[in-house]
Design a protein around this motif. Structure first.
Motif: not given
Length: 762
Positions: A626-638
């Motif tokens: 169930x991991x979020x495939x469109x999660x964005x990190x602090x640097x804007x990367x998915x």
């Protein structure tokens, strides 16, 4: 959690449990301490109490003649004792109750023991020789009144409860207990069966009831049992005396039965018996009833002994059928008795019995305590605990050391699972977690008055109360004690100190005989690390008790910090396993309750790291969890961007297949940067995965503007292929064609002009 209660004055039961009897020591000897031993079983069954006296001996275990005399004086209960120490508090009972530890009652018990020996040996004689028994022996029948008096006294003798190890002074409970145990047999043994036999028409069935008196032989057995464990008396001597007594009593009883078989034959046919037809030399046993009693008894005993040893000369033998049948039974029994005697003598030589090991350990322990001059209180506690361990050796985990691990796990499940499930701290935990806890449990027994955990000490064990009661006590600066709570079955203690790494807040002391289940701190913390969700549930359960437990309220901030710290450590562990491609460890972490969407301090999830490293199996596993495939990190990367940057096409396809999209924050600036670096492969992958080639930067410049300004005709052709607009204007009104002309690259200008014509015609 246990309800807080105010301290109350110590009850008489507590006084009785903690009391120790002080006996003056003879010259050259140490003090004599007395401890009460109780045996316990898996089913919480405790056998009858028995008292065991130990004196502190010197290294050579030798004493003077006076010391030995004092030993027997103490055994018979004749020593002077502080009556105040033996007095029963008035508030502990209603009416007349006898203290079993009193000097007078101990004397009475020893008198009954002596008469029990006499009764055990005289009963077969009375049964067999009743037709020719001397009058002075018949007059001893009056001793039955002594046993009858003992039966009456037993209704008033206090006893130690089998489960709580407390002295019971309630007369009603004392009477019910004795009535349900040995009262009937003791009472029947006191009946004058000879008188009843004569009054009832001399029925032989009535006379057989006299054998009920042999029930008193249990007192002799208890005596030898105490002597075997007394290290002041040589064990070999005690065992040999016991074996000789067994052999002598068996032959004595057989001799009486031999004579009984002969004397019950009518006088006219007494020649058809073994003794009536007997002739030893010139002496004949015709009319044997008129022979002296002792000659008849010695002759019967001789017949019994030579028959048992099978070394007879044939001068004595069975004559009638009854005698033949009894001899067959007797010889068969003798084979078993011989095996018993030989086996015990062999065991004495080999020295492998539990009692001998206990005596050796107790001797070494006493030498150690004498050498280090330990105090009386700690001596008593050590001896009591060692005695309890000896009596409950069948609960030792060493017994199951050779049993396979899977079988031991099943045994633990049957014994402890129900108890663990009812512990409030484990409420809501998973089945697997409880199974792991149960497998690590060890069982221990503690006597009343023992301190399990000291206030302020470092705790490396957690205890669960399976049976009995304990008290939590806080000690003030002035040394006063305050009772905080009582620990009942299914309670747990030591958990706060272990979970929060703090000193033990309270002293935990045994109130009643306890069976505790112990788990080591290292094992407990290892299990918690594997089952994070259960770890969090345990801490939440601990926090729920803050309203009723002051110690939890004081540690609330520490527990909250501990929860946050463990969550962060688990997230780091998941990310580390994903980064290094350790799928097995990652599965263990998720089985422990890890969250697949938990981020680290940079906002990166495990899917980010696995995608950047190209671990297809881990990416697939994380998506399944169930991991979020469109999660964005602090640097804007998915995760998809990380896979694209790494060139992991199979991972990119897997992410796209599961709904991932490449939406870049400030895509224009990012593409312009990629173009400026001439990273053609990355640019192609970005454009293939849906990135808009006309994304604009802060200055409204597209990637094509940058490619034209840098003279990158290959990059420009790629951008135009994916839809790059050559007539788009930046903030200064320049198009990519204008930038190309300024650059002066003819191939670039030609590509841009051709694209300009094509785009103008659309």
């Amino acid at each position: 959690m246990n309800m807080l209660i105010r301290r109350h004055s110590s009850s008489c039961d507590r006084q009785e449990e903690r009391r120790r009897i002080n006996v003056p020591a003879a010259e050259g000897e140490e003090e004599v301490l007395k401890s009460t031993s109780t045996t316990s079983s898996m089913g919480e069954e405790i056998h009858e109490e028995e008292y065991f006296e130990l004196n502190e001996v010197r290294d050579k275990l030798e004493g003077s003649v006076g010391s030995r005399l004092n030993l027997f004086t103490r055994e018979l209960g004749l020593e002077k004792t502080n009556n105040k120490a033996l007095r029963i508090p008035q508030e502990c009972y209603n009416g007349f109750v006898i203290n079993p530890n009193g000097r007078l009652y101990k004397c009475w018990v020893n008198i009954i023991f002596v008469w029990a020996i006499y009764s055990s040996f005289f009963t077969p004689v009375e049964f067999a020789f009743f037709r020719g028994l001397p009058n002075h022996l018949l007059n001893l029948e009056g001793v039955q009144f002594v046993f009858f008096a003992d039966v009456i006294l037993q209704f008033f003798v206090a006893y130690r409860d089998q489960h709580t190890c407390k002295m019971i002074y309630d007369r009603r409970r004392i009477a019910i207990r004795y009535a349900k145990s040995s009262f009937v047999l003791d009472l029947l043994g006191c009946f004058p069966w000879d008188f009843i036999y004569k009054a009832n028409g001399r029925s032989e069935a009535i006379r057989c009831l006299i054998w009920l008196r042999l029930y008193r032989a249990r007192k002799v057995k208890e005596f030898f049992k105490r002597m075997e464990k007394d290290i002041r008396i040589n064990y070999l001597f005690t065992r040999i005396v016991k074996l000789i007594t067994v052999e002598l009593y068996c032959t004595h009883t057989a001799a009486c039965i031999f004579y009984y078989l002969a004397t019950t034959i009518p006088p006219a046919r007494e020649g058809y018996t073994w003794i009536g037809s007997l002739q030893l030399g010139d002496y004949k046993y015709i009319n044997f009833r008129e022979i002296d009693f002792w000659r008849r008894y010695i002759t019967s005993l001789y017949f019994a002994i030579v028959t048992m040893a099978t070394v007879g000369y044939g001068d004595m033998h069975a004559v009638n059928t009854r005698e033949m049948i009894f001899i067959m039974i007797y010889v068969s029994f003798d084979m078993i008795l011989g095996a018993y005697l030989i086996g015990n003598m062999t065991a004495l030589i080999v020295k492998g019995s539990n009692t001998e090991r206990f005596r050796d350990k107790m001797t070494d322990l006493i030498r150690y305590m004498n050498r280090n001059k330990l105090g009386k209180d700690i001596r008593s506690q050590i001896k009591d605990h060692l005695q309890l361990q000896y009596e409950s050796t069948y609960t030792n985990e060493n017994i199951l050391s050779d049993v396979p691990e899977a079988v031991r796990a099943k045994i633990s499940q049957n014994l402890y699972r129900e108890t663990v499930e009812q512990v409030p701290l484990f409420k809501g935990c998973s089945e697997d977690f409880l199974n792991q806890i149960v497998m690590k449990l060890n069982e221990e027994f503690f006597l009343p008055g023992e301190v399990i955990l000291e206030q302020g000490s470092a705790v490396d064990q957690i205890y669960i109360v399976s049976h009995g009661r304990l008290e939590e006590v806080v000690t003030g600066e002035d040394g006063s004690e305050e009772l905080i709570a009582m620990l009942e079955p299914h309670s747990i203690f030591g958990e706060v100190a272990v979970l929060c790494n703090t000193p033990q807040p309270y002293t935990v002391r045994v109130s009643e005989l306890c069976r505790l289940l112990r788990v080591e701190k290292q094992s407990f913390t290892t299990i918690l690390q594997r089952y994070f969700s259960d770890n969090r549930q345990i801490l939440n359960n601990l926090l729920k008790g803050k309203d009723i437990d002051l110690r939890i309220r004081q540690l609330e901030s520490d527990i909250t910090y501990l929860i946050m710290k463990q969550e962060s450590e688990l997230a780091l562990g998941v990310n580390s396993a994903a980064y290094h491609g350790d799928l097995n460890h990652l599965k263990d972490l998720f089985n422990a309750g890890a969250d697949p969407s938990k981020t680290d301090y940079d906002g990166r999830t495990a899917l980010h790291l696995a995608a950047s490293r190209g671990y297809e199996d881990i990416v697939r596993f994380l998506i399944q969890k169930g991991a979020n495939v469109n999660c964005i990190d602090e640097f804007g990367a998915s995760p998809l961007l990380e896979a694209v940057k790494g060139g992991h096409d199979r991972v990119v396809a897997l992410l796209v297949q599961n709904g991932a999209n490449l939406s870049l924050q400030e895509a224009g600036d990012y593409l312009c940067k990629v173009v400026k670096e001439s990273n053609i492969d990355l640019l192609k992958r970005l454009l293939e995965n849906g990135v808009d080639p006309n994304s604009k930067s802060y200055d409204q410049r597209t990637p094509l503007h940058t490619a034209a300004a840098e003279g990158l005709h290959v990059v420009a052709s790629i951008l135009i292929k994916f839809g790059g607009n050559v007539i788009s204007k930046d903030r200064w009104g320049n198009t990519p064609l204008d930038e190309g002309k300024k650059c002066g690259s003819k191939p670039l200008v030609r590509i841009l002009e051709q694209a300009f014509v094509e785009q103008s015609q659309r």
